[in-house]
Design a protein around this motif. Sequence first.
Motif, PDB file in Angstrom:
ATOM      1  N   THR A 311       0.858  -1.185   0.000  1.00  0.00           N
ATOM      2  CA  THR A 311       0.000   0.000   0.000  1.00  0.00           C
ATOM      3  C   THR A 311       0.892   1.232   0.000  1.00  0.00           C
ATOM      4  O   THR A 311       1.889   1.289   0.739  1.00  0.00           O
ATOM      5  CB  THR A 311      -0.918   0.016   1.236  1.00  0.00           C
ATOM      6  OG1 THR A 311      -1.799  -1.112   1.168  1.00  0.00           O
ATOM      7  CG2 THR A 311      -1.753   1.293   1.286  1.00  0.00           C
ATOM      8  N   TYR A 312       0.528   2.206  -0.799  1.00  0.00           N
ATOM      9  CA  TYR A 312       1.318   3.438  -0.915  1.00  0.00           C
ATOM     10  C   TYR A 312       0.464   4.640  -0.515  1.00  0.00           C
ATOM     11  O   TYR A 312      -0.739   4.692  -0.813  1.00  0.00           O
ATOM     12  CB  TYR A 312       1.841   3.622  -2.341  1.00  0.00           C
ATOM     13  CG  TYR A 312       2.909   2.624  -2.707  1.00  0.00           C
ATOM     14  CD1 TYR A 312       4.252   2.894  -2.486  1.00  0.00           C
ATOM     15  CD2 TYR A 312       2.563   1.377  -3.229  1.00  0.00           C
ATOM     16  CE1 TYR A 312       5.232   1.965  -2.798  1.00  0.00           C
ATOM     17  CE2 TYR A 312       3.536   0.435  -3.533  1.00  0.00           C
ATOM     18  CZ  TYR A 312       4.867   0.731  -3.316  1.00  0.00           C
ATOM     19  OH  TYR A 312       5.843  -0.186  -3.614  1.00  0.00           O
ATOM     20  N   ILE A 313       1.103   5.577   0.135  1.00  0.00           N
ATOM     21  CA  ILE A 313       0.454   6.843   0.480  1.00  0.00           C
ATOM     22  C   ILE A 313       0.931   7.881  -0.534  1.00  0.00           C
ATOM     23  O   ILE A 313       2.137   8.159  -0.625  1.00  0.00           O
ATOM     24  CB  ILE A 313       0.802   7.287   1.911  1.00  0.00           C
ATOM     25  CG1 ILE A 313       0.479   6.165   2.906  1.00  0.00           C
ATOM     26  CG2 ILE A 313       0.058   8.569   2.255  1.00  0.00           C
ATOM     27  CD1 ILE A 313      -0.942   5.644   2.834  1.00  0.00           C
ATOM     28  N   VAL A 314      -0.002   8.432  -1.278  1.00  0.00           N
ATOM     29  CA  VAL A 314       0.297   9.463  -2.273  1.00  0.00           C
ATOM     30  C   VAL A 314      -0.134  10.795  -1.682  1.00  0.00           C
ATOM     31  O   VAL A 314      -1.332  11.025  -1.451  1.00  0.00           O
ATOM     32  CB  VAL A 314      -0.440   9.192  -3.603  1.00  0.00           C
ATOM     33  CG1 VAL A 314      -0.136  10.292  -4.610  1.00  0.00           C
ATOM     34  CG2 VAL A 314      -0.061   7.817  -4.148  1.00  0.00           C
ATOM     35  N   ARG A 315       0.820  11.643  -1.395  1.00  0.00           N
ATOM     36  CA  ARG A 315       0.539  12.943  -0.783  1.00  0.00           C
ATOM     37  C   ARG A 315       0.667  14.040  -1.829  1.00  0.00           C
ATOM     38  O   ARG A 315       1.727  14.210  -2.443  1.00  0.00           O
ATOM     39  CB  ARG A 315       1.492  13.201   0.375  1.00  0.00           C
ATOM     40  CG  ARG A 315       1.383  14.602   0.986  1.00  0.00           C
ATOM     41  CD  ARG A 315       2.129  14.696   2.288  1.00  0.00           C
ATOM     42  NE  ARG A 315       1.511  13.833   3.301  1.00  0.00           N
ATOM     43  CZ  ARG A 315       1.990  13.672   4.539  1.00  0.00           C
ATOM     44  NH1 ARG A 315       3.077  14.318   4.922  1.00  0.00           N
ATOM     45  NH2 ARG A 315       1.388  12.876   5.392  1.00  0.00           N
ATOM     46  N   LEU A 316      -0.428  14.778  -2.044  1.00  0.00           N
ATOM     47  CA  LEU A 316      -0.444  15.867  -3.015  1.00  0.00           C
ATOM     48  C   LEU A 316      -0.470  17.199  -2.260  1.00  0.00           C
ATOM     49  O   LEU A 316      -1.297  17.396  -1.367  1.00  0.00           O
ATOM     50  CB  LEU A 316      -1.665  15.767  -3.932  1.00  0.00           C
ATOM     51  CG  LEU A 316      -1.852  14.430  -4.666  1.00  0.00           C
ATOM     52  CD1 LEU A 316      -3.067  14.512  -5.589  1.00  0.00           C
ATOM     53  CD2 LEU A 316      -0.613  14.069  -5.465  1.00  0.00           C
ATOM     54  N   HIS A 317       0.432  18.101  -2.636  1.00  0.00           N
ATOM     55  CA  HIS A 317       0.532  19.424  -2.004  1.00  0.00           C
ATOM     56  C   HIS A 317      -0.060  20.473  -2.943  1.00  0.00           C
ATOM     57  O   HIS A 317       0.279  20.505  -4.135  1.00  0.00           O
ATOM     58  CB  HIS A 317       1.993  19.774  -1.722  1.00  0.00           C
ATOM     59  CG  HIS A 317       2.657  18.856  -0.736  1.00  0.00           C
ATOM     60  ND1 HIS A 317       2.676  19.091   0.607  1.00  0.00           N
ATOM     61  CD2 HIS A 317       3.339  17.682  -0.919  1.00  0.00           C
ATOM     62  CE1 HIS A 317       3.344  18.120   1.222  1.00  0.00           C
ATOM     63  NE2 HIS A 317       3.751  17.260   0.310  1.00  0.00           N
ATOM     64  N   ASP A 360      -3.844  13.265   1.485  1.00  0.00           N
ATOM     65  CA  ASP A 360      -3.229  11.941   1.425  1.00  0.00           C
ATOM     66  C   ASP A 360      -4.220  10.926   0.868  1.00  0.00           C
ATOM     67  O   ASP A 360      -5.387  10.882   1.292  1.00  0.00           O
ATOM     68  CB  ASP A 360      -2.789  11.491   2.824  1.00  0.00           C
ATOM     69  CG  ASP A 360      -1.528  12.192   3.294  1.00  0.00           C
ATOM     70  OD1 ASP A 360      -0.872  12.831   2.456  1.00  0.00           O
ATOM     71  OD2 ASP A 360      -1.209  12.115   4.498  1.00  0.00           O
ATOM     72  N   TYR A 361      -3.757  10.110  -0.082  1.00  0.00           N
ATOM     73  CA  TYR A 361      -4.569   9.044  -0.666  1.00  0.00           C
ATOM     74  C   TYR A 361      -3.799   7.737  -0.554  1.00  0.00           C
ATOM     75  O   TYR A 361      -2.580   7.698  -0.783  1.00  0.00           O
ATOM     76  CB  TYR A 361      -4.885   9.339  -2.134  1.00  0.00           C
ATOM     77  CG  TYR A 361      -5.562  10.672  -2.354  1.00  0.00           C
ATOM     78  CD1 TYR A 361      -6.923  10.834  -2.167  1.00  0.00           C
ATOM     79  CD2 TYR A 361      -4.810  11.790  -2.722  1.00  0.00           C
ATOM     80  CE1 TYR A 361      -7.537  12.073  -2.356  1.00  0.00           C
ATOM     81  CE2 TYR A 361      -5.412  13.025  -2.913  1.00  0.00           C
ATOM     82  CZ  TYR A 361      -6.772  13.160  -2.723  1.00  0.00           C
ATOM     83  OH  TYR A 361      -7.375  14.378  -2.907  1.00  0.00           O
ATOM     84  N   ALA A 362      -4.496   6.672  -0.204  1.00  0.00           N
ATOM     85  CA  ALA A 362      -3.876   5.352  -0.100  1.00  0.00           C
ATOM     86  C   ALA A 362      -4.288   4.506  -1.296  1.00  0.00           C
ATOM     87  O   ALA A 362      -5.462   4.494  -1.685  1.00  0.00           O
ATOM     88  CB  ALA A 362      -4.292   4.665   1.201  1.00  0.00           C
ATOM     89  N   VAL A 363      -3.325   3.805  -1.889  1.00  0.00           N
ATOM     90  CA  VAL A 363      -3.622   2.938  -3.031  1.00  0.00           C
ATOM     91  C   VAL A 363      -2.784   1.677  -2.905  1.00  0.00           C
ATOM     92  O   VAL A 363      -1.616   1.726  -2.526  1.00  0.00           O
ATOM     93  CB  VAL A 363      -3.334   3.654  -4.370  1.00  0.00           C
ATOM     94  CG1 VAL A 363      -1.874   4.056  -4.481  1.00  0.00           C
ATOM     95  CG2 VAL A 363      -3.741   2.799  -5.562  1.00  0.00           C
ATOM     96  N   TYR A 364      -3.404   0.540  -3.191  1.00  0.00           N
ATOM     97  CA  TYR A 364      -2.684  -0.740  -3.142  1.00  0.00           C
ATOM     98  C   TYR A 364      -2.238  -1.109  -4.546  1.00  0.00           C
ATOM     99  O   TYR A 364      -3.032  -1.080  -5.493  1.00  0.00           O
ATOM    100  CB  TYR A 364      -3.583  -1.841  -2.574  1.00  0.00           C
ATOM    101  CG  TYR A 364      -2.866  -3.166  -2.410  1.00  0.00           C
ATOM    102  CD1 TYR A 364      -1.967  -3.364  -1.363  1.00  0.00           C
ATOM    103  CD2 TYR A 364      -3.070  -4.205  -3.309  1.00  0.00           C
ATOM    104  CE1 TYR A 364      -1.292  -4.571  -1.200  1.00  0.00           C
ATOM    105  CE2 TYR A 364      -2.399  -5.425  -3.163  1.00  0.00           C
ATOM    106  CZ  TYR A 364      -1.519  -5.599  -2.109  1.00  0.00           C
ATOM    107  OH  TYR A 364      -0.848  -6.778  -1.968  1.00  0.00           O
TER     108      TYR A 364
END
Length: 866
Positions: A311-317, A360-364
């Motif tokens: 699982t990855y955390i994609v953080r967008l600023h 923050d978005y989580a994606v597997y």
Amino acid sequence: MSTQTLLLFSLVLFSFLCKSLCASNDSISASTSYILNCGISKDGLEDADTRKWNPDTKYLVSSDDSISAKAEFQDPSLPSTVPYMTARIFTSKSTYIFKVSSKQRHWIRLHFYPSSYSSLNISDAYFGVIANGITALHNFSASITAQALTQAYILREFSLSSSPNGRVNITFLPCPFHNGSYAFINGIEIIEMPDLFSTAMMVGFSDQSVDLGGSAFQTMFRVNVGGQYISPTQDSGLSRTWYDDSPYVFGAGVGVVGDADKGFILRYTTDTPEYVAPADVYTTFRSMGPDPKVNSNYNLTWVFQVDANFTYIVRLHFCELVWTKVNQRVFDIYVNNQTAETAADVIVMAGSPGLPVYQDYAVYVEDGPGDETIWVALHPSVSAEPEVYDAFLNGLEIFKMSDTAENLAGPNPVPSPLMLEAEQEPTQEFAPSKSNNKAQVIGGAAGGAAAFGLMAVICIAVYHRKRRELGIDSSTTGWLPLYGNSQSTNKSTISGKSTASSHLSSMAASLCRHFSLAEIKHGTKHFDESHVIGVGGFGKVYKGVVDGGTKVAIKRANPSSEQGLHEFQTEIEMLSKLRHRHLVSLIGYCEEDNEMILVYDYMAHGTLREHLYKGHKTNLSWKQRLEICIGAARGLHYLHTGAKYTIIHRDVKTTNILLDEKWVAKVSDFGLSKTGPNLNQTHVSTVVKGSFGYLDPEYFRRQQLTEKSDVYSFGVVLFEALCARPALNPSLPKEQVSLADWALHCQKKGFLEDIVDPHIKEQINPDCLKKFAETAEKCLSDHGIERPSMGDVLWNLEFALQLQENPDGVKMEDIDVMRTHTSSHSDGHEANMGIHGSNLSIGGDSEENEESSSVIFSQLVHPKGR
């Protein structure tokens, strides 16, 4: 003093001494941050950023099974000798213990420099690392990873949650399944950090969120979108590194970049405090551009290569710097083709324009061929009916989240054979190329060289995806034994043996001599290593003799090479039909017993690069360099205009410009060449191939190849000849790594002379330098349509030579000779050859053209008077 007071004092003193002794015995410091140079005994050694590194010995539980060692070789791309030139070597399980704050998260940064230590073979270093029960690395090979990422050193950054016992334990375990295995470490950083992780929305499940609080993370990517590189000393207190996002932007839709108005002061909030990201991230951005019709038809997209089954955390600023009202700019956010957010309005998110905010978005990421990627895409939200159709982003981070087994370790990446060749030839630029479909490249914030190393990784990912979209099976274009493919084989009419001749046109076979393998072996003394004169992507090149005394260069394919049957065929098909003074001549080929061998004219003085900076065989004079560049330009001009069809070389670089015994330049290596577009086309759509540092950015973005891609690469060659430095040099500061970028910067700022090779600086006529630099600058224009043709480049270089030889002014007859000489290298495909930037055109039969030319020539004859 009373007896009671003495007793109390004694108890306090005894307690203090006991604690001191315990601390000494446990070898634990009370500090909450550590910067350790492993394997040294001296305190306070400074790195290039003047940070002080201390010895590691007192933090080892036991040092009996470890040794300190010095690296036997210092790679020039190392940013500093500290901490990389010394290491701690472990032959059995060993643990460091650090005392930290029990309430804080910590960055754990591990530095590895895969070199030879104490005569140990670095390829035997397979090991795991466990930090507070988290498997950070497993069966890790720093050597393989460095080869795959084309880096001299590796940095891995992890974030561990707070430790209830106030300790961080880091254990190194040599792999038990590899004979002679050992572990090593060069530097350890443990830095206290605020808790940056709370919850993240699960992509594809709008009603679900993921609790991040107790998890461990590995930093995979950290990019400043639309902005510049940010060094650790420029970060907001956490020593992070932020990279440029442009290598990850997918396709032709790169949008536009912008920044805050002058005088804008960023205001942080309690929800987005200053430590989340530095101001430079929030005050620069990349948007889709001003055209709503264009924006409604594409996504602004970034692509990143990751490990599967995590699982990855994609953080967008975000920070809205342009618009001031709600619903002026609204867009949808997609992660891996799933909707992460609809109708995202940054002003609503932040509560006001000009305020920073992050999501923050989580994606597997599941395991599957080609699925080891994360795609982030933005698209205007049409349904929200915003005032403008646009989307933007300021910054992006991707973190790998520990799984249920408390694991963060991914597999070692699989270096392509071309990268392994580059390891043997350190100064040779690598090319994006095929790797196994299961190859997984571990990303990371990996120091100075990682920017262009990671660019290679993403290029490989895009390469594979494009191949699948086109329905191309990767097994059909790698190196194939000539008898091992599924196609039927014929017997050569020359040798009578089963050969690849059936794959060649009859014309190519008839124009090109066939050598027997016995002749080749005799000419190279059975491929004696003492005859090797070069190593390239195709294989080794040998100096040989045929026909009783004729010197030749013999290029033998390596079965594990990335360049194989297709390149072998292309080289023969192309060169058998081409004859030109400035192209290397192909004499013949051999294809017996699974061998693929090409035989060329022998070039006595080797490659241009060898005489610029690699080996320093000869300090070429400025005039020699200029004449060599002119010769190479003539060869490329012939390819583009003189043959029946336009031929695009696709791999123009200083190692592919060879020099004969008279120093005549000849363009070589046509294995990647493509026939150019016909009259009804503007480009050829093809997967990206070439060498980084020389690669046309427009071709890289669009996968659309034109002859202007060769022009861009040649522009890099021109600056290489002028500055005598590699196209890419990761040991230099970030802004200087790419020669193309740095030379353009110096040219625009007016101090190009500062980076000219000191060996020739005093030889160059100023007017010649100006013309030469302007020509190279034009070649490096970002868009192909703005670049000159090779005919234009050739004319300008010949004009620069005239300025060099005639400092008092170029005579009219010299220009007439140049005009005649240049046009003789074309078959008339180009009606005009204009000098870009001077309104000059040559050609045409009208008197008006002649008169116009004469007027302008008269201004150029005495350039000092202009």
